[in-house]
Structures are given as C-alpha cells and as structure tokens.
Design an enzyme around this catalytic site. Structure first.
Site, PDB file in Angstrom:
ATOM      1  CE  LYS A  30      -4.088   2.120   1.042  1.00 22.18           C
ATOM      2  NZ  LYS A  30      -5.432   1.865   0.506  1.00 22.18           N
ATOM      3  CD  GLU A  35      -6.052  -1.569  -0.636  1.00 25.26           C
ATOM      4  OE1 GLU A  35      -7.125  -1.045  -0.267  1.00 25.26           O
ATOM      5  OE2 GLU A  35      -5.446  -2.434   0.035  1.00 25.26           O
ATOM      6  N   GLY A  36      -4.228   1.061  -4.312  1.00 20.75           N
ATOM      7  CA  GLY A  36      -4.304   2.516  -4.306  1.00 20.75           C
ATOM      8  C   GLY A  36      -5.119   3.050  -3.142  1.00 20.75           C
ATOM      9  CB  ALA A  37      -5.067   6.064  -1.210  1.00 21.74           C
TER      10      ALA A  37
END
Length: 204
Positions: free
Chosen positions: A32, A99-101
C-alpha cells in the site's frame, strides 16, 4: 516482477478485500504505497490478518497518514510533504499487489500528481473494483475512460458486493473489459472468506 494495481470507482468499494483475495490467490507480495487513515488500523494490517499463505511479504508504506482523507489533504494537515519521486515499488521477485488510496483521480500531493500517475509510474496492470450503488454505472464508465485516455493497461473488472446484472452488463458492454470475477456480499471478512474466493483468481 508482475505488478497488479487495485483501484476502485470510489472510496470504500472493497479494494482491500479484493487485494487480499488476489494476494492469497497468487501468493503475491502486497504493498500500500500511501495509507491515509491509520488511527485504528491499516490496510496492510488487514491483509496480514486475512491471508493464510506463507509466501506473501507485506511491504511498508511509503507514507502512512493519520487522517482519513485524500493523501494531499492529510499530509498538509499533518505537516508532511509527499514527494512523488520517493514512491518507488519495493524490491521483490514475486508478483506485487499494489493497492491505491481511494479512486483513480485522488490527489497524492500538491504538485498535481494523482493516483493515475502512480499507476503509470509503476507500469502496472490495473484491476478495477466496482460495487453497485446509485451512480455506480457513471462512476465505473468515467473511471474506465480515464484509464484508457491515459493509455494504462487495464486487466479487467472485479465486481464486489450484491449482484446487479443490468448494471454489470452495461458496464462490461460499454467498457469492453473482461469480468475477472465476483466477490459476494459478506457479513464478515476473515481468512476463510478470503480463501473461499481466492480459488477463482489463481489463473488471473
């Protein structure tokens, strides 16, 4: 190293659940890059609790911010400067789930870098997580058009939550993208649930 970037059509769409399933299915590493909102838990912590395999390495975030808001806003409040050039993929020979925000056009910093710019920098295949709600068709199609206009490599769509065939059909038909799989609505997420879905994504 194969890199899969998990994005969504908005916030709280199920990116972390899908990331856990893909991580488990591929026995991949997880990263992340930016955690925005770490008061009570982090997405990396959730992944650690949900997966069962022993091959996965969970890599530390480049930036971990306390406030649950866009990275650029959280960083400003917390007196942190996010340097886009310092966000670099960890060293690994394994497949990497990134995983993007939030969604695709979430701002990362005040220099006009968005999550889409990070995908491009990572040169990753994109997995789009879609959840049905009023407006999800619009958000899905806009997300896909933004990805395509930036010449990003979209692997396909994963639907998360309650099924709505009419919505799913029009999203797939218009986008021309492949449905990689579906994750149903679950009352609780745990290791058994993640393992249950992982089997359908082993050949992704």
């Amino acid at each position: 190293m194969r890199k899969l970037f998990v994005t969504g059509i908005g916030t709280d769409i199920g990116k972390t659940v899908v990331s856990a399933i893909l991580t488990e299915a591929l026995e991949a590493d997880y990263w992340k890059p930016i955690q925005a909102g770490n008061y009570f838990s982090t997405d990396s912590g959730k992944i650690k609790n949900w997966i069962s395999n022993t091959q996965t390495v969970i890599h530390p975030e480049a930036y971990s911010l306390k406030n649950h808001m866009s990275p650029h806003a959280a960083a400003e409040i917390e007196g942190i400067t996010i340097d886009f050039d310092n966000i670099n993929a960890p060293e690994t020979t394994n497949t990497l789930i990134i995983e993007g925000a939030g969604g695709l056009m979430v701002p990362i910093d005040n220099n006009k870098h968005f999550m889409s710019d990070l995908i491009k920098k990572m040169d990753a295949e994109v997995v789009v997580v879609v959840q049905n709600y009023l407006g999800s068709i619009n958000h899905s199609i806009l997300t896909v058009e933004a990805l395509k206009s930036r010449n990003l490599n979209v692997l396909g769509i994963i639907f998360n939550g309650a099924t709505h065939k009419l919505s799913e059909d029009i999203i797939l038909s218009y986008s021309g993208l492949k449905c990689l799989g579906k994750v149903g609505k679950e009352n609780e997420i745990n290791k058994d649930i993640i393992k249950k879905y992982a089997s359908q994504f082993e050949s992704i």
